[in-house]
Design a protein around this motif. Structure first.
Motif, PDB file in Angstrom:
ATOM      1  N   SER A   1       3.272   3.307   2.960  1.00  0.00           N
ATOM      2  CA  SER A   1       2.904   3.942   4.222  1.00  0.00           C
ATOM      3  C   SER A   1       3.074   5.445   4.127  1.00  0.00           C
ATOM      4  CB  SER A   1       3.730   3.357   5.366  1.00  0.00           C
ATOM      5  OG  SER A   1       5.100   3.496   5.099  1.00  0.00           O
TER       6      SER A   1
ATOM      7  N   TYR B   1      -8.707  -2.588   3.885  1.00  0.00           N
ATOM      8  CA  TYR B   1      -7.550  -1.807   4.327  1.00  0.00           C
ATOM      9  C   TYR B   1      -7.982  -0.642   5.221  1.00  0.00           C
ATOM     10  CZ  TYR B   1      -5.562  -4.557   0.602  1.00  0.00           C
ATOM     11  OH  TYR B   1      -5.193  -5.601  -0.186  1.00  0.00           O
ATOM     12  N   ASN B   2      -9.050   0.021   4.847  1.00  0.00           N
ATOM     13  CA  ASN B   2      -9.519   1.138   5.657  1.00  0.00           C
ATOM     14  C   ASN B   2     -10.028   0.660   7.007  1.00  0.00           C
ATOM     15  OD1 ASN B   2      -8.794   3.103   3.792  1.00  0.00           O
ATOM     16  ND2 ASN B   2     -10.703   2.877   2.677  1.00  0.00           N
TER      17      ASN B   2
ATOM     18  N   ASN C   1     -10.530  -2.069  -0.812  1.00  0.00           N
ATOM     19  CA  ASN C   1     -10.092  -0.937   0.006  1.00  0.00           C
ATOM     20  C   ASN C   1     -10.877  -0.832   1.308  1.00  0.00           C
ATOM     21  OD1 ASN C   1     -12.383  -0.055  -1.405  1.00  0.00           O
ATOM     22  ND2 ASN C   1     -11.723   2.069  -1.370  1.00  0.00           N
TER      23      ASN C   1
ATOM     24  N   ILE D   1       0.840  -1.201   0.000  1.00  0.00           N
ATOM     25  CA  ILE D   1       0.000   0.000   0.000  1.00  0.00           C
ATOM     26  C   ILE D   1       0.873   1.248   0.000  1.00  0.00           C
ATOM     27  CG2 ILE D   1      -1.701   1.303   1.325  1.00  0.00           C
ATOM     28  CD1 ILE D   1      -2.735  -1.398   2.345  1.00  0.00           C
TER      29      ILE D   1
ATOM     30  N   VAL E   1      -7.490   4.647   2.055  1.00  0.00           N
ATOM     31  CA  VAL E   1      -7.055   4.383   0.681  1.00  0.00           C
ATOM     32  C   VAL E   1      -8.284   4.242  -0.201  1.00  0.00           C
ATOM     33  CG1 VAL E   1      -4.897   3.262   1.330  1.00  0.00           C
ATOM     34  CG2 VAL E   1      -6.932   1.874   1.045  1.00  0.00           C
ATOM     35  N   GLU E   2      -8.079   4.514  -1.468  1.00  0.00           N
ATOM     36  CA  GLU E   2      -9.117   4.278  -2.455  1.00  0.00           C
ATOM     37  C   GLU E   2      -8.452   3.726  -3.700  1.00  0.00           C
ATOM     38  OE1 GLU E   2     -10.986   8.104  -2.764  1.00  0.00           O
ATOM     39  OE2 GLU E   2      -9.283   8.980  -3.777  1.00  0.00           O
TER      40      GLU E   2
ATOM     41  N   LYS F   1      -1.176  10.315   4.602  1.00  0.00           N
ATOM     42  CA  LYS F   1      -2.452  10.499   3.891  1.00  0.00           C
ATOM     43  C   LYS F   1      -3.309   9.240   4.000  1.00  0.00           C
ATOM     44  CE  LYS F   1      -4.399  11.025  -0.705  1.00  0.00           C
ATOM     45  NZ  LYS F   1      -4.130  10.985  -2.131  1.00  0.00           N
ATOM     46  N   TYR F   2      -2.724   8.067   3.769  1.00  0.00           N
ATOM     47  CA  TYR F   2      -3.476   6.818   3.853  1.00  0.00           C
ATOM     48  C   TYR F   2      -3.933   6.540   5.275  1.00  0.00           C
ATOM     49  CZ  TYR F   2      -1.911   5.684  -0.886  1.00  0.00           C
ATOM     50  OH  TYR F   2      -1.676   5.686  -2.226  1.00  0.00           O
TER      51      TYR F   2
END
Length: 109
Positions: free
Chosen positions: A33, A51-52, A48, A31, A42-43, A36-37
């Motif tokens: 690091s 991950y979010n 996603n 991803i 993330v998109e 912002k993420y």
């Protein structure tokens, strides 16, 4: 600042490094690091939502450690992630949506 609590602190950086490595080991997706993420999610990645979800769990854990004045520990974060997976699975079974749950978490079973 929130950036320090969730990104800049050296204790937190160690957790994020382990967290991103663990995600990569299980999904083979790097991803990257970045703050912002971490802060905004993330998109444009397959799954996603997964991950979010993992980022939100980690942020909640790190903030909780800060409030309790406890040094963050990656193994404790992993325990929290397992709890969330278990809770989500229970809800999925009750709503007859176990297939959606299994697809979301497939990389980690």
């Amino acid at each position: 600042t929130i950036l320090h609590i969730l990104w800049e602190c050296t204790l937190v950086c160690r957790i994020w490094t382990q967290h991103f490595s663990w995600i990569h080991d299980n999904t083979e997706i790097n991803i990257g690091s970045t703050p912002k993420y971490i802060l905004f999610g993330v998109e444009n990645l397959d799954n996603n939502i997964l991950y979010n979800t993992l980022f939100v769990i980690a942020k909640q854990y790190l903030y909780s450690c800060r409030c309790q004045e406890v040094i963050p520990n990656f193994n404790h974060l992993m325990e929290r992630i397992k709890e969330v997976i278990s809770i989500e699975k229970y809800i999925a079974v009750k709503k007859n949506k176990l297939d959606i749950h299994n697809r979301k978490w497939a990389s980690f079973y």
